[in-house]
Design a protein around this motif. Structure first.
Motif, PDB file in Angstrom:
ATOM      1  N   ALA A 172       0.943  -1.229   0.003  1.00 53.52           N
ATOM      2  CA  ALA A 172      -0.001   0.115  -0.092  1.00 53.52           C
ATOM      3  C   ALA A 172       0.939   1.278  -0.007  1.00 53.52           C
ATOM      4  N   LYS A 173       0.314   2.212  -0.977  1.00 53.04           N
ATOM      5  CA  LYS A 173       1.243   3.322  -0.985  1.00 53.04           C
ATOM      6  C   LYS A 173       0.168   4.509   0.011  1.00 53.04           C
ATOM      7  N   LEU A 174       0.676   5.077   1.052  1.00 50.90           N
ATOM      8  CA  LEU A 174      -0.244   5.747   2.095  1.00 50.90           C
ATOM      9  C   LEU A 174       0.279   7.288   1.479  1.00 50.90           C
ATOM     10  N   ALA A 175      -0.793   7.970   1.535  1.00 47.34           N
ATOM     11  CA  ALA A 175      -0.571   9.323   1.005  1.00 47.34           C
ATOM     12  C   ALA A 175      -1.220  10.123   2.267  1.00 47.34           C
ATOM     13  N   MET A 176      -0.423  11.040   3.058  1.00 43.76           N
ATOM     14  CA  MET A 176      -1.178  11.865   4.287  1.00 43.76           C
ATOM     15  C   MET A 176      -1.069  13.348   3.839  1.00 43.76           C
ATOM     16  N   THR A 177      -2.180  14.078   4.272  1.00 47.55           N
ATOM     17  CA  THR A 177      -2.271  15.453   4.080  1.00 47.55           C
ATOM     18  C   THR A 177      -2.658  16.217   5.352  1.00 47.55           C
ATOM     19  N   LYS A 178      -2.578  17.589   5.497  1.00 50.19           N
ATOM     20  CA  LYS A 178      -2.618  18.277   6.516  1.00 50.19           C
ATOM     21  C   LYS A 178      -2.129  17.517   7.927  1.00 50.19           C
ATOM     22  N   ILE A 179      -0.776  17.242   7.733  1.00 56.15           N
ATOM     23  CA  ILE A 179      -0.059  16.689   9.084  1.00 56.15           C
ATOM     24  C   ILE A 179       0.191  17.809   9.834  1.00 56.15           C
ATOM     25  N   PRO A 180      -0.169  17.990  11.198  1.00 56.58           N
ATOM     26  CA  PRO A 180       0.005  19.298  12.116  1.00 56.58           C
ATOM     27  C   PRO A 180       1.759  19.348  12.427  1.00 56.58           C
ATOM     28  N   ARG A 181       1.863  20.370  12.574  1.00 58.05           N
ATOM     29  CA  ARG A 181       3.265  21.117  13.007  1.00 58.05           C
ATOM     30  C   ARG A 181       2.962  21.575  14.223  1.00 58.05           C
ATOM     31  N   PRO A 182       3.924  21.840  15.193  1.00 54.86           N
ATOM     32  CA  PRO A 182       3.735  22.568  16.582  1.00 54.86           C
ATOM     33  C   PRO A 182       3.347  24.087  16.319  1.00 54.86           C
ATOM     34  N   ASP A 183       3.871  24.534  15.355  1.00 56.66           N
ATOM     35  CA  ASP A 183       3.470  26.148  15.182  1.00 56.66           C
ATOM     36  C   ASP A 183       2.042  26.331  14.398  1.00 56.66           C
ATOM     37  N   GLY A 184       1.199  25.105  14.203  1.00 54.41           N
ATOM     38  CA  GLY A 184      -0.026  25.440  13.615  1.00 54.41           C
ATOM     39  C   GLY A 184      -0.030  25.007  12.129  1.00 54.41           C
ATOM     40  N   SER A 185       1.085  25.077  11.324  1.00 53.83           N
ATOM     41  CA  SER A 185       1.123  24.882  10.031  1.00 53.83           C
ATOM     42  C   SER A 185       0.878  23.439   9.807  1.00 53.83           C
ATOM     43  N   THR A 186       0.734  23.023   8.532  1.00 51.33           N
ATOM     44  CA  THR A 186       0.735  21.498   8.153  1.00 51.33           C
ATOM     45  C   THR A 186       1.436  21.261   7.056  1.00 51.33           C
ATOM     46  N   TYR A 187       1.448  19.979   6.623  1.00 51.41           N
ATOM     47  CA  TYR A 187       2.255  19.606   5.394  1.00 51.41           C
ATOM     48  C   TYR A 187       1.668  18.089   4.850  1.00 51.41           C
ATOM     49  N   SER A 188       2.036  17.616   3.986  1.00 51.05           N
ATOM     50  CA  SER A 188       1.763  16.277   3.652  1.00 51.05           C
ATOM     51  C   SER A 188       2.988  15.635   3.347  1.00 51.05           C
ATOM     52  N   SER A 189       2.923  14.127   3.518  1.00 52.08           N
ATOM     53  CA  SER A 189       4.016  13.056   3.541  1.00 52.08           C
ATOM     54  C   SER A 189       3.393  11.647   2.948  1.00 52.08           C
ATOM     55  N   TYR A 190       4.362  10.692   3.194  1.00 57.48           N
ATOM     56  CA  TYR A 190       3.947   9.326   2.648  1.00 57.48           C
ATOM     57  C   TYR A 190       4.539   8.448   3.530  1.00 57.48           C
ATOM     58  N   CYS A 191       3.895   7.033   3.377  1.00 60.27           N
ATOM     59  CA  CYS A 191       4.726   5.990   4.207  1.00 60.27           C
ATOM     60  C   CYS A 191       4.030   4.632   3.248  1.00 60.27           C
ATOM     61  N   THR A 192       4.616   3.495   3.528  1.00 61.69           N
ATOM     62  CA  THR A 192       4.163   2.583   2.796  1.00 61.69           C
ATOM     63  C   THR A 192       3.599   1.666   3.781  1.00 61.69           C
ATOM     64  N   GLY A 193       2.844   0.501   3.327  1.00 63.79           N
ATOM     65  CA  GLY A 193       2.241  -0.545   4.331  1.00 63.79           C
ATOM     66  C   GLY A 193       1.858  -1.776   3.310  1.00 63.79           C
ATOM     67  N   ALA A 194       1.192  -2.788   3.991  1.00 59.69           N
ATOM     68  CA  ALA A 194       1.004  -3.987   3.794  1.00 59.69           C
ATOM     69  C   ALA A 194      -0.819  -4.356   4.002  1.00 59.69           C
ATOM     70  N   LEU A 195      -1.450  -4.936   2.971  1.00 56.30           N
ATOM     71  CA  LEU A 195      -2.681  -5.424   3.403  1.00 56.30           C
ATOM     72  C   LEU A 195      -2.582  -6.658   4.087  1.00 56.30           C
ATOM     73  N   VAL A 196      -3.029  -6.761   5.358  1.00 55.79           N
ATOM     74  CA  VAL A 196      -3.059  -7.926   5.856  1.00 55.79           C
ATOM     75  C   VAL A 196      -4.489  -8.403   6.457  1.00 55.79           C
ATOM     76  N   ALA A 197      -5.280  -8.038   5.752  1.00 55.09           N
ATOM     77  CA  ALA A 197      -6.909  -8.395   5.915  1.00 55.09           C
ATOM     78  C   ALA A 197      -7.682  -7.361   4.827  1.00 55.09           C
ATOM     79  N   PRO A 198      -8.667  -7.865   4.414  1.00 53.03           N
ATOM     80  CA  PRO A 198      -9.354  -7.126   3.366  1.00 53.03           C
ATOM     81  C   PRO A 198      -9.698  -5.833   4.016  1.00 53.03           C
ATOM     82  N   GLY A 199      -9.697  -5.420   5.008  1.00 47.20           N
ATOM     83  CA  GLY A 199     -10.188  -3.900   5.703  1.00 47.20           C
ATOM     84  C   GLY A 199      -9.065  -3.197   6.398  1.00 47.20           C
TER      85      GLY A 199
END
Length: 246
Positions: free
Chosen positions: A41-68
């Motif tokens: 799985a390619k994980l795309a995240m948005t609006k990740i918070p920083r301590p100063d109140g701003s936000t940013y986007s980033s990514y992770c990877t994962g693996a499907l281990v059950a249908p949901g």
């Protein structure tokens, strides 16, 4: 050592790869052939918070281990102070499965609704808004890994650079188990090169044999490298995953 925590602001600070090596994907890996590893799985995240109140986007990877459910690294989901969080997804996250090349495939996209953090490991299960029925999940291995055992690594990471981006073509490589600890494995690159290694945005990437998940990416030196990468053992998580996804 450093987390592959995938934070845009932190990426520029910890970047160590020479510009000449900057190419997307697992460092010194190879393209995944079409139709393989749809469980990654390619994980795309948005609006990740920083301590100063701003936000940013980033990514992770994962693996499907059950249908949901997708298994990934726990530090991918945190609050503004970088504390891991459980419960409702802390920021908008999309999981895309069933593709190896974004230029020619659309894959299967799902919204992430919930995060369940593991105890004692930097690991989390994330719940999808709708089960994925067109991709076969990975089974978690129940066997204790052995030193010298070879594993396949597949992920959507990017080499560090001045403007790091996740790969648009899934990458793979082979690693060998170098040490076995209570909750983690240390692995080293084996093929295509001894410096084959996980990179930024590979947090949560699966290490597997056939259809069995053996470990997931946690942290390691700046890529590419020939040192030891730290991964979380799947066999010690198998019972927890089974109960959480039932």
């Amino acid at each position: 050592m450093r987390l592959r925590a995938l934070l845009a602001a932190a990426v520029l600070t910890i970047s160590t790869a020479p510009a000449a090596l900057a190419a997307p994907g697992i460092a010194h890996g190879s393209d995944v052939p079409p139709g393989q590893f749809g469980f990654v799985a390619k994980l795309a995240m948005t609006k990740i918070p920083r301590p100063d109140g701003s936000t940013y986007s980033s990514y992770c990877t994962g693996a499907l281990v059950a249908p949901g459910w997708v298994l990934t690294t726990g530090h991918c989901f945190h609050d503004a102070q970088r504390n891991r969080v459980s419960g409702k997804t802390p920021y908008p996250t999309t999981a895309t499965l069933g593709l190896v090349d974004e230029a020619t495939e659309s894959g299967v996209a799902r919204k992430v609704t919930e995060v369940v953090q593991a105890t004692g490991s930097d690991v989390a299960l994330i719940k999808l808004d709708t089960p994925v029925t067109t991709v076969a999940p990975l089974k978690l291995s129940h066997a204790v890994p052995k030193v010298g055992q070879q594993l396949t690594l597949a992920g959507w990471g990017s080499l560090t650079g001045t403007d790091p981006k996740p790969a648009t073509r899934m990458q793979q490589g082979t690693v060998a188990v170098a040490k076995v600890e209570q909750a983690t494995l240390g692995v080293r690159g084996a093929a295509p090169d001894i410096t084959t290694s996980a990179c930024l945005y590979d947090s949560g990437a699966p290490y597997f044999t056939g259809t069995e998940l053996v470990a997931i990416e946690a942290t390691g030196p700046g890529c590419p490298h020939a040192g030891i990468e730290t991964t979380s053992r799947a066999d010690v998580l198998a019972t927890w995953v089974a109960k959480s996804t039932a």
